[in-house]
Design a protein around this motif. Structure first.
Motif, PDB file in Angstrom:
ATOM      1  N   ALA A 274      12.948 -55.712 -14.404  1.00  0.00           N
ATOM      2  CA  ALA A 274      12.081 -55.114 -13.384  1.00  0.00           C
ATOM      3  C   ALA A 274      10.779 -55.892 -13.222  1.00  0.00           C
ATOM      4  O   ALA A 274      10.353 -56.166 -12.098  1.00  0.00           O
ATOM      5  CB  ALA A 274      11.777 -53.660 -13.732  1.00  0.00           C
ATOM      6  N   THR A 275      10.151 -56.281 -14.334  1.00  0.00           N
ATOM      7  CA  THR A 275       8.888 -57.012 -14.220  1.00  0.00           C
ATOM      8  C   THR A 275       9.104 -58.388 -13.605  1.00  0.00           C
ATOM      9  O   THR A 275       8.234 -58.893 -12.895  1.00  0.00           O
ATOM     10  CB  THR A 275       8.176 -57.140 -15.581  1.00  0.00           C
ATOM     11  OG1 THR A 275       9.035 -57.781 -16.512  1.00  0.00           O
ATOM     12  CG2 THR A 275       7.748 -55.781 -16.100  1.00  0.00           C
ATOM     13  N   GLY A 276      10.257 -58.997 -13.867  1.00  0.00           N
ATOM     14  CA  GLY A 276      10.558 -60.290 -13.251  1.00  0.00           C
ATOM     15  C   GLY A 276      10.806 -60.164 -11.760  1.00  0.00           C
ATOM     16  O   GLY A 276      10.331 -60.974 -10.970  1.00  0.00           O
ATOM     17  N   LEU A 277      11.559 -59.141 -11.367  1.00  0.00           N
ATOM     18  CA  LEU A 277      11.850 -58.957  -9.942  1.00  0.00           C
ATOM     19  C   LEU A 277      10.630 -58.518  -9.152  1.00  0.00           C
ATOM     20  O   LEU A 277      10.442 -58.923  -8.000  1.00  0.00           O
ATOM     21  CB  LEU A 277      12.982 -57.943  -9.769  1.00  0.00           C
ATOM     22  CG  LEU A 277      14.357 -58.380 -10.272  1.00  0.00           C
ATOM     23  CD1 LEU A 277      15.346 -57.225 -10.145  1.00  0.00           C
ATOM     24  CD2 LEU A 277      14.854 -59.602  -9.520  1.00  0.00           C
ATOM     25  N   LEU A 278       9.796 -57.694  -9.765  1.00  0.00           N
ATOM     26  CA  LEU A 278       8.600 -57.194  -9.077  1.00  0.00           C
ATOM     27  C   LEU A 278       7.412 -58.145  -9.180  1.00  0.00           C
ATOM     28  O   LEU A 278       6.384 -57.945  -8.536  1.00  0.00           O
ATOM     29  CB  LEU A 278       8.202 -55.821  -9.636  1.00  0.00           C
ATOM     30  CG  LEU A 278       9.223 -54.711  -9.409  1.00  0.00           C
ATOM     31  CD1 LEU A 278       8.789 -53.449 -10.132  1.00  0.00           C
ATOM     32  CD2 LEU A 278       9.427 -54.453  -7.934  1.00  0.00           C
TER      33      LEU A 278
ATOM     34  N   LEU B 257       1.402 -55.061 -18.891  1.00  0.00           N
ATOM     35  CA  LEU B 257       0.740 -55.586 -20.090  1.00  0.00           C
ATOM     36  C   LEU B 257      -0.078 -56.836 -19.779  1.00  0.00           C
ATOM     37  O   LEU B 257      -1.142 -57.040 -20.360  1.00  0.00           O
ATOM     38  CB  LEU B 257       1.762 -55.885 -21.183  1.00  0.00           C
ATOM     39  CG  LEU B 257       2.353 -54.666 -21.887  1.00  0.00           C
ATOM     40  CD1 LEU B 257       3.403 -55.096 -22.898  1.00  0.00           C
ATOM     41  CD2 LEU B 257       1.273 -53.858 -22.558  1.00  0.00           C
ATOM     42  N   TYR B 258       0.424 -57.684 -18.893  1.00  0.00           N
ATOM     43  CA  TYR B 258      -0.357 -58.852 -18.477  1.00  0.00           C
ATOM     44  C   TYR B 258      -1.666 -58.402 -17.841  1.00  0.00           C
ATOM     45  O   TYR B 258      -2.721 -58.957 -18.096  1.00  0.00           O
ATOM     46  CB  TYR B 258       0.428 -59.694 -17.475  1.00  0.00           C
ATOM     47  CG  TYR B 258       1.388 -60.695 -18.073  1.00  0.00           C
ATOM     48  CD1 TYR B 258       1.772 -60.650 -19.406  1.00  0.00           C
ATOM     49  CD2 TYR B 258       1.926 -61.700 -17.290  1.00  0.00           C
ATOM     50  CE1 TYR B 258       2.663 -61.565 -19.935  1.00  0.00           C
ATOM     51  CE2 TYR B 258       2.816 -62.623 -17.801  1.00  0.00           C
ATOM     52  CZ  TYR B 258       3.176 -62.549 -19.127  1.00  0.00           C
ATOM     53  OH  TYR B 258       4.046 -63.467 -19.643  1.00  0.00           O
ATOM     54  N   LYS B 259      -1.583 -57.385 -16.999  1.00  0.00           N
ATOM     55  CA  LYS B 259      -2.784 -56.879 -16.339  1.00  0.00           C
ATOM     56  C   LYS B 259      -3.759 -56.316 -17.364  1.00  0.00           C
ATOM     57  O   LYS B 259      -4.962 -56.558 -17.302  1.00  0.00           O
ATOM     58  CB  LYS B 259      -2.415 -55.800 -15.325  1.00  0.00           C
ATOM     59  CG  LYS B 259      -3.587 -55.342 -14.476  1.00  0.00           C
ATOM     60  CD  LYS B 259      -3.169 -54.336 -13.438  1.00  0.00           C
ATOM     61  CE  LYS B 259      -2.454 -55.050 -12.317  1.00  0.00           C
ATOM     62  NZ  LYS B 259      -2.216 -54.207 -11.150  1.00  0.00           N
ATOM     63  N   LEU B 260      -3.245 -55.574 -18.345  1.00  0.00           N
ATOM     64  CA  LEU B 260      -4.071 -54.969 -19.382  1.00  0.00           C
ATOM     65  C   LEU B 260      -4.831 -56.024 -20.175  1.00  0.00           C
ATOM     66  O   LEU B 260      -6.007 -55.853 -20.485  1.00  0.00           O
ATOM     67  CB  LEU B 260      -3.200 -54.129 -20.320  1.00  0.00           C
ATOM     68  CG  LEU B 260      -3.899 -53.401 -21.456  1.00  0.00           C
ATOM     69  CD1 LEU B 260      -4.798 -52.304 -20.904  1.00  0.00           C
ATOM     70  CD2 LEU B 260      -2.881 -52.815 -22.408  1.00  0.00           C
TER      71      LEU B 260
ATOM     72  N   ASN C 219       0.525 -59.821  -7.986  1.00  0.00           N
ATOM     73  CA  ASN C 219       1.487 -60.601  -8.763  1.00  0.00           C
ATOM     74  C   ASN C 219       0.794 -61.262  -9.947  1.00  0.00           C
ATOM     75  O   ASN C 219      -0.265 -61.866  -9.794  1.00  0.00           O
ATOM     76  CB  ASN C 219       2.132 -61.676  -7.902  1.00  0.00           C
ATOM     77  CG  ASN C 219       2.977 -61.085  -6.801  1.00  0.00           C
ATOM     78  OD1 ASN C 219       3.326 -59.917  -6.826  1.00  0.00           O
ATOM     79  ND2 ASN C 219       3.302 -61.897  -5.825  1.00  0.00           N
ATOM     80  N   ASN C 220       1.385 -61.136 -11.133  1.00  0.00           N
ATOM     81  CA  ASN C 220       0.849 -61.829 -12.296  1.00  0.00           C
ATOM     82  C   ASN C 220       1.955 -62.466 -13.147  1.00  0.00           C
ATOM     83  O   ASN C 220       1.713 -62.912 -14.241  1.00  0.00           O
ATOM     84  CB  ASN C 220      -0.025 -60.890 -13.140  1.00  0.00           C
ATOM     85  CG  ASN C 220       0.710 -59.678 -13.658  1.00  0.00           C
ATOM     86  OD1 ASN C 220       1.913 -59.562 -13.523  1.00  0.00           O
ATOM     87  ND2 ASN C 220      -0.030 -58.761 -14.241  1.00  0.00           N
ATOM     88  N   VAL C 221       3.178 -62.485 -12.619  1.00  0.00           N
ATOM     89  CA  VAL C 221       4.310 -63.128 -13.301  1.00  0.00           C
ATOM     90  C   VAL C 221       4.874 -64.168 -12.344  1.00  0.00           C
ATOM     91  O   VAL C 221       5.259 -63.851 -11.231  1.00  0.00           O
ATOM     92  CB  VAL C 221       5.404 -62.097 -13.667  1.00  0.00           C
ATOM     93  CG1 VAL C 221       6.605 -62.794 -14.264  1.00  0.00           C
ATOM     94  CG2 VAL C 221       4.861 -61.042 -14.613  1.00  0.00           C
ATOM     95  N   GLY C 222       4.914 -65.406 -12.773  1.00  0.00           N
ATOM     96  CA  GLY C 222       5.402 -66.444 -11.872  1.00  0.00           C
ATOM     97  C   GLY C 222       6.201 -67.519 -12.581  1.00  0.00           C
ATOM     98  O   GLY C 222       6.217 -67.604 -13.799  1.00  0.00           O
ATOM     99  N   GLY C 223       6.880 -68.313 -11.803  1.00  0.00           N
ATOM    100  CA  GLY C 223       7.591 -69.498 -12.273  1.00  0.00           C
ATOM    101  C   GLY C 223       8.630 -69.260 -13.338  1.00  0.00           C
ATOM    102  O   GLY C 223       9.501 -68.399 -13.220  1.00  0.00           O
TER     103      GLY C 223
END
Length: 64
Positions: free
Chosen positions: A40-44, A49-52, A2-6
């Motif tokens: 999709a990126t919010g749900l998953l 791109l954040y990882k990159l 996970n790299n998307v939060g809040g």
């Protein structure tokens, strides 16, 4: 991982849904289907791109 939060996650889901709805109701063109990506990126909770770029908006977990 996970790299998307809040707030970032909530914003992605809301923007994604709004773009898809606007396209469905004919308010904007077919480009609005790009809303599938933030949805999709919010749900998953994961953004390639954040990882990159090594970015992470998830809160830091404290080890005890």
């Amino acid at each position: 991982m996970n790299n998307v939060g809040g707030i970032d996650r909530i914003a992605r889901v809301v923007v994604g849904v709004l773009l898809i709805l606007a396209t469905t109701f004919g308010l904007i063109g077919v480009w609005g289907w790009i809303g599938v990506v933030p949805l999709a990126t919010g749900l998953l909770r994961s953004c390639p791109l954040y990882k990159l770029f090594g970015f992470n908006s998830c809160p830091i977990k404290k080890s005890e």
